[in-house]
Design an enzyme around this catalytic site. Structure first.
Site, short mmCIF file in Angstrom:
data_model
loop_
_atom_site.label_atom_id
_atom_site.label_comp_id
_atom_site.label_asym_id
_atom_site.label_seq_id
_atom_site.Cartn_x
_atom_site.Cartn_y
_atom_site.Cartn_z
N HIS A 92 0.89 -1.18 0.06
CA HIS A 92 -0.03 0.00 -0.12
C HIS A 92 0.75 1.09 -0.10
O HIS A 92 2.20 1.27 0.37
CB HIS A 92 -0.97 0.00 1.10
N GLU B 18 0.80 3.85 1.77
CA GLU B 18 1.45 4.29 3.20
C GLU B 18 2.43 3.39 3.60
O GLU B 18 3.24 3.85 4.29
CB GLU B 18 0.18 4.29 4.20
N CYS C 184 -6.13 1.50 5.25
CA CYS C 184 -6.61 0.27 5.79
C CYS C 184 -6.32 -0.10 7.16
O CYS C 184 -5.37 0.43 7.85
CB CYS C 184 -6.55 -0.93 4.85
N CYS D 43 -2.51 -0.69 7.45
CA CYS D 43 -1.84 0.56 7.62
C CYS D 43 -1.77 1.42 8.59
O CYS D 43 -0.92 2.03 9.06
CB CYS D 43 -2.26 1.55 6.29
ZN ZN Z 1 -3.49 0.00 3.57
#
Ligand code: ZN
Ligand code: ZN
Length: 163
Positions: free
Chosen positions: A79, A81, A117, A120
């Site tokens: 991801h 992040e 999410c 993250c």
């Molecule tokens: Zn994430």
């Protein structure tokens, strides 16, 4: 020419970063800023050397209609992040701000109610990042306080999936 406020200046940059993403479903861009300096950037992409969603021509999560916020083991990407966090040092991230912009691939629109999410969020907490700023529209954004909103209000206890 319009002079952008500082939040939107950094969000505009995060949006440019998001557009580099490789997913076919949603792309996110994250930048980490400390003392008015960009210390890291990250976009959505498969681990180095692996094929991206855009190389394969399909996104697994899209293919199996996996709802937002669920079954991230089916996502082949690191991801945005996460990429930003692993490319920075912890000392730099302590007290820093992470700017996040999400784009829907099908329309190019901003992701409605975008959020990191649940995985993250854990990494953001442990990286020592103090604040997350998420874009809602070209000019509007939310400022999230990591200690108050992610640590003290622990949504994982309520089985809220996040995102
Ligand atoms: Zn994430
Ligand atoms: Zn994908």
């Amino acid at each position: 020419m319009e002079r952008r406020d500082k939040y939107n200046y950094y969000l505009d940059i995060a949006q440019t970063v998001a557009a580099r993403g490789t997913c076919l479903r949603r792309n996110f861009g994250a930048i980490i800023v400390k003392n008015d300096q960009i210390i890291s950037t990250g976009y959505v992409g498969a681990p180095r050397g692996r094929q991206n969603c855009c190389d394969l021509g399909y996104c697994t999560r899209e293919k199996f209609n996996i709802p937002r916020g669920q079954r991230y083991e089916m996502c082949r990407s690191v991801h945005a992040e996460q990429n930003a966090i692993i490319h920075a040092s912890r000392a730099d991230m302590l007290g820093a701000t992470l700017y996040l912009v999400g784009l829907e691939c099908s329309t190019g629109n901003y992701v409605v109610g975008a959020n990191p999410c649940s995985l993250c969020k854990r990494m953001i907490i442990n990286a020592g990042i103090a604040q997350v700023v998420v874009r809602d529209t070209r000019d509007q954004f939310r400022i999230i306080d990591v200690q108050r909103d992610y640590v003290e209000k622990d949504e994982s206890l309520d089985e809220i999936k996040g995102y």
